[in-house]
Design a protein around this motif. Structure first.
Motif, PDB file in Angstrom:
ATOM      1  N   ARG A  67       9.001  -2.391 -14.445  1.00  9.52           N
ATOM      2  CA  ARG A  67       7.991  -2.832 -13.313  1.00  9.52           C
ATOM      3  C   ARG A  67       6.873  -3.693 -13.652  1.00  9.52           C
ATOM      4  O   ARG A  67       6.728  -4.415 -14.349  1.00  9.52           O
ATOM      5  CB  ARG A  67       7.368  -1.371 -13.256  1.00  9.52           C
ATOM      6  CG  ARG A  67       8.549  -0.025 -13.830  1.00  9.52           C
ATOM      7  CD  ARG A  67       7.340   1.344 -13.641  1.00  9.52           C
ATOM      8  NE  ARG A  67       8.681   1.935 -14.674  1.00  9.52           N
ATOM      9  CZ  ARG A  67       9.626   1.820 -15.571  1.00  9.52           C
ATOM     10  NH1 ARG A  67       9.667   1.001 -16.039  1.00  9.52           N
ATOM     11  NH2 ARG A  67      10.231   2.922 -15.427  1.00  9.52           N
ATOM     12  N   THR A  68       6.089  -4.737 -12.835  1.00 10.16           N
ATOM     13  CA  THR A  68       5.048  -5.885 -12.710  1.00 10.16           C
ATOM     14  C   THR A  68       3.470  -4.826 -12.040  1.00 10.16           C
ATOM     15  O   THR A  68       3.563  -4.343 -11.411  1.00 10.16           O
ATOM     16  CB  THR A  68       5.664  -7.132 -11.592  1.00 10.16           C
ATOM     17  OG1 THR A  68       7.135  -7.271 -12.274  1.00 10.16           O
ATOM     18  CG2 THR A  68       4.635  -8.111 -12.338  1.00 10.16           C
ATOM     19  N   SER A  76       3.453  -3.770  -8.584  1.00  9.83           N
ATOM     20  CA  SER A  76       4.437  -4.255  -7.175  1.00  9.83           C
ATOM     21  C   SER A  76       5.554  -3.238  -7.205  1.00  9.83           C
ATOM     22  O   SER A  76       6.077  -3.213  -7.708  1.00  9.83           O
ATOM     23  CB  SER A  76       4.510  -5.747  -7.445  1.00  9.83           C
ATOM     24  OG  SER A  76       5.459  -6.381  -6.453  1.00  9.83           O
ATOM     25  N   THR A  77       5.523  -2.962  -5.875  1.00  8.37           N
ATOM     26  CA  THR A  77       6.693  -2.844  -5.096  1.00  8.37           C
ATOM     27  C   THR A  77       7.861  -3.477  -4.539  1.00  8.37           C
ATOM     28  O   THR A  77       9.016  -3.868  -4.173  1.00  8.37           O
ATOM     29  CB  THR A  77       6.426  -1.724  -4.045  1.00  8.37           C
ATOM     30  OG1 THR A  77       5.703  -2.086  -3.585  1.00  8.37           O
ATOM     31  CG2 THR A  77       5.986  -0.108  -4.696  1.00  8.37           C
ATOM     32  N   ASP A  78       6.852  -5.461  -4.562  1.00 12.65           N
ATOM     33  CA  ASP A  78       8.324  -6.393  -3.908  1.00 12.65           C
ATOM     34  C   ASP A  78       8.159  -6.978  -5.391  1.00 12.65           C
ATOM     35  O   ASP A  78       7.179  -7.661  -5.759  1.00 12.65           O
ATOM     36  CB  ASP A  78       6.873  -6.852  -3.059  1.00 12.65           C
ATOM     37  CG  ASP A  78       8.351  -8.195  -2.143  1.00 12.65           C
ATOM     38  OD1 ASP A  78       9.510  -8.264  -2.967  1.00 12.65           O
ATOM     39  OD2 ASP A  78       7.317  -8.038  -1.034  1.00 12.65           O
ATOM     40  N   GLN A  79       9.590  -7.132  -5.576  1.00 10.28           N
ATOM     41  CA  GLN A  79      10.434  -7.310  -6.595  1.00 10.28           C
ATOM     42  C   GLN A  79      11.087  -9.170  -6.501  1.00 10.28           C
ATOM     43  O   GLN A  79      10.356  -9.900  -7.803  1.00 10.28           O
ATOM     44  CB  GLN A  79      11.765  -6.920  -7.177  1.00 10.28           C
ATOM     45  CG  GLN A  79      12.720  -7.601  -8.243  1.00 10.28           C
ATOM     46  CD  GLN A  79      11.885  -7.215  -9.261  1.00 10.28           C
ATOM     47  OE1 GLN A  79      10.958  -6.292  -9.743  1.00 10.28           O
ATOM     48  NE2 GLN A  79      11.353  -8.177 -10.147  1.00 10.28           N
ATOM     49  N   GLU A  80      11.023  -9.160  -5.405  1.00 14.48           N
ATOM     50  CA  GLU A  80      10.906 -10.285  -4.705  1.00 14.48           C
ATOM     51  C   GLU A  80       9.460 -11.463  -4.925  1.00 14.48           C
ATOM     52  O   GLU A  80       9.330 -12.437  -5.383  1.00 14.48           O
ATOM     53  CB  GLU A  80      10.949 -11.175  -3.378  1.00 14.48           C
ATOM     54  CG  GLU A  80      11.814 -12.362  -3.213  1.00 14.48           C
ATOM     55  CD  GLU A  80      12.269 -12.228  -1.472  1.00 14.48           C
ATOM     56  OE1 GLU A  80      12.129 -13.906  -1.588  1.00 14.48           O
ATOM     57  OE2 GLU A  80      12.934 -11.439  -1.115  1.00 14.48           O
ATOM     58  N   GLU A  81       8.227 -10.589  -5.013  1.00 13.19           N
ATOM     59  CA  GLU A  81       7.287 -11.401  -5.099  1.00 13.19           C
ATOM     60  C   GLU A  81       6.449 -11.264  -6.496  1.00 13.19           C
ATOM     61  O   GLU A  81       6.131 -12.173  -6.939  1.00 13.19           O
ATOM     62  CB  GLU A  81       6.238 -10.393  -4.381  1.00 13.19           C
ATOM     63  CG  GLU A  81       4.623 -11.023  -4.295  1.00 13.19           C
ATOM     64  CD  GLU A  81       3.987  -9.926  -3.746  1.00 13.19           C
ATOM     65  OE1 GLU A  81       3.177 -10.606  -2.851  1.00 13.19           O
ATOM     66  OE2 GLU A  81       3.647  -8.922  -3.485  1.00 13.19           O
ATOM     67  N   ALA A  82       7.093 -10.365  -7.384  1.00 14.00           N
ATOM     68  CA  ALA A  82       6.670 -10.386  -8.354  1.00 14.00           C
ATOM     69  C   ALA A  82       7.511 -11.563  -9.505  1.00 14.00           C
ATOM     70  O   ALA A  82       6.852 -11.916  -9.945  1.00 14.00           O
ATOM     71  CB  ALA A  82       6.954  -8.698  -9.073  1.00 14.00           C
ATOM     72  N   ASP A  83       8.763 -11.804  -8.848  1.00 14.73           N
ATOM     73  CA  ASP A  83       9.378 -12.720  -9.832  1.00 14.73           C
ATOM     74  C   ASP A  83       8.888 -14.227  -9.309  1.00 14.73           C
ATOM     75  O   ASP A  83       9.267 -15.158 -10.474  1.00 14.73           O
ATOM     76  CB  ASP A  83      11.003 -12.543  -9.149  1.00 14.73           C
ATOM     77  CG  ASP A  83      11.363 -11.263  -9.770  1.00 14.73           C
ATOM     78  OD1 ASP A  83      11.002 -10.530 -11.394  1.00 14.73           O
ATOM     79  OD2 ASP A  83      13.131 -11.030  -9.327  1.00 14.73           O
TER      80      ASP A  83
END
Length: 461
Positions: free
Chosen positions: A218-219, A307-314
């Motif tokens: 989790r980010t 973050s709920t947006d894994q792409e944004e976190a990555d």
């Protein structure tokens, strides 16, 4: 002549004499660290060829500078006048992955990310992950005891080295360490080699410990108006008893530089961004993420969220890895690598900010903030000698500040050439004498990476 001796014991294609090719092996990425043209570059394919090279150099009293991918930031792999550069970039085999015992056996030229990808195919994980992991080699990581984003929870390279094969400064090929889970027979000579920067031996094979694949993360992201506020949030995370799987700091200058280079759309309304990750499974992990979020707010975050947006976190973590090469595009970058106790992170960040102002030096900041390892990036306009002098003065003051707060001059980049003065400041004279005794015992002729960390005779310089 040493070149003739090398050609007599090695296949001809192992010895590089072309000046343009040799120039590409002359130095690492350390800004303003001196280097010289080597007599030759040797690119061995086997441990026996490494041994033959070292023995030839011993016979001729020729220095040996070992090198991996050249991604270092302290000048530790820089060629010295009259030396042979021993480049291990041909030794790229992963020779064994043992799923039951959870270890891998690799040659020193294996790229960090290539090892991680290979062991992931069988459900295993190699945690040490320096920001240079797409380019740096395991041998280089071992030589500097590299850390990375995951080290706050999972440790640094030393924690994963079980054993190795080494060619010593006397030309012997030996095995150190073991492949069992436990073992305390004799001194930890394998551990001694980790972080020795090529001054005690040439590592030709490494056995590394592996873990099961990491659980999903989790980010948590937080935006801050000042770097000191972000430092307070880091201290709050530590005070709360949290052990994140990553806790990284990156300032707006770095994000803008990455965005200008890679067009990643990273516009953020903040001076500093903290990126935290938690990989504890289940409800406990959810609770830890919320607790970290509260710590960010306690430190003064202007915005924070899980973050709920894994792409944004990555993408944000990818930007953290790209920060240094992105800043390099703007001009010469003198990179610091100090580490301080976590409680002193806010104060150290404040001192860095003041040092930059006092010397009129632009300092961008990235950090493995979770373990207090800070990487201020001192940016200098190309060709500006006065700015270079100011940056070097600021660099020295940052070292002084870290030591004053109970820190160390290098967390993971190594001493190399840039931190030798800092090493003498940090270590007690008795401890320095112990270092000299070890160096003298394992490299009695002083041919291994002379002039780095210690001078050729083993005395600090």
């Amino acid at each position: 002549m040493i070149v003739d001796a090398l050609l007599a014991v090695l296949p001809a294609d192992r010895v590089v004499l072309d000046p343009d090719v040799m120039a590409s092996y002359q130095h690492d990425e350390a800004e303003w660290a001196p280097s010289a043209t080597p007599l030759a570059v040797v690119r061995p394919a086997t441990a026996d060829e490494v041994q033959a090279t070292v023995r030839a150099c011993l016979d001729h009293g020729t220095a040996v500078v070992t090198r991996g991918a050249g991604t270092g930031l302290s000048g530790g792999a820089n060629a010295t006048a009259g030396c042979i550069v021993l480049a291990l970039d041909r030794m790229t085999a992963i020779t064994e992955i043992d799923h039951l015992e959870r270890y891998a056996v690799v040659q020193p030229g294996v790229i960090n990310d290539d090892l991680r990808a290979a062991v992931a195919e069988v459900g295993l994980w190699y945690p040490p992950d320096p920001a240079s992991s797409p380019w740096s080699t395991i041998g280089g990581n071992v030589a500097t005891n590299a850390g990375g984003l995951c080290c706050v929870k999972y440790g640094v390279t030393r924690d994963y080295v079980m054993g190795m094969e080494v060619v010593t400064g006397t030309g012997e090929k030996v095995r150190l360490g073991r492949r069992t889970a436990k073992g305390v027979a004799g001194y930890d000579l394998a551990g001694l080699m980790v972080g020795s920067e090529g001054t005690l031996g040439v590592i030709t094979e490494i056995t590394v410990k592996l873990r099961p694949l990491q659980d999903p993360q989790r980010t948590v992201a937080g935006y801050f108006d000042s770097i000191v506020d972000a430092g307070r949030a880091v201290a709050a995370v530590a005070a709360a008893g949290l052990t994140p799987s990553a806790l990284e700091l990156v300032d707006k200058q770095c994000l803008l530089a990455v965005d200008a280079w890679k067009n990643m759309g990273l516009s953020v309304d903040a001076e500093v961004v903290l990126l935290g990750r938690v990989d504890t499974p289940g409800q406990i992990g959810d609770q830890e993420a919320e607790k970290m979020l509260a710590c960010f707010d306690e430190g003064g975050a202007t915005w924070s969220a899980v973050s709920t947006d894994q792409e944004e976190a990555d993408a944000l973590f990818a930007a953290r890895r790209l920060a240094y090469p992105a800043m390099e595009r703007l001009g010469p970058v003198l990179t610091e690598d100090v580490c301080v106790p976590k409680r002193h992170v806010p104060e150290m960040l404040s001192r860095i900010e003041k040092i930059g102002i006092a010397h009129d030096v632009v300092i961008a900041n990235i950090a493995h903030a979770g373990d207090g390892n800070l990487h201020p990036l001192l940016i200098t306009p190309p060709g500006d000698d006065a700015a270079r002098a100011r940056s070097q003065a600021a660099f020295a003051e940052i070292i002084d500040a870290a030591l004053a707060l109970g820190g160390t001059v290098t967390g993971e980049h190594g001493v190399g050439l840039l931190k030798m003065h800092g090493l003498v400041q940090e270590l007690d004279p008795v401890v320095l004498a112990m270092h000299r005794a070890v160096k003298g015992a394992l490299d009695p002729q002083g041919i291994l990476n002379p002039g780095k960390v210690f001078d050729q005779l083993g005395s600090p310089v």
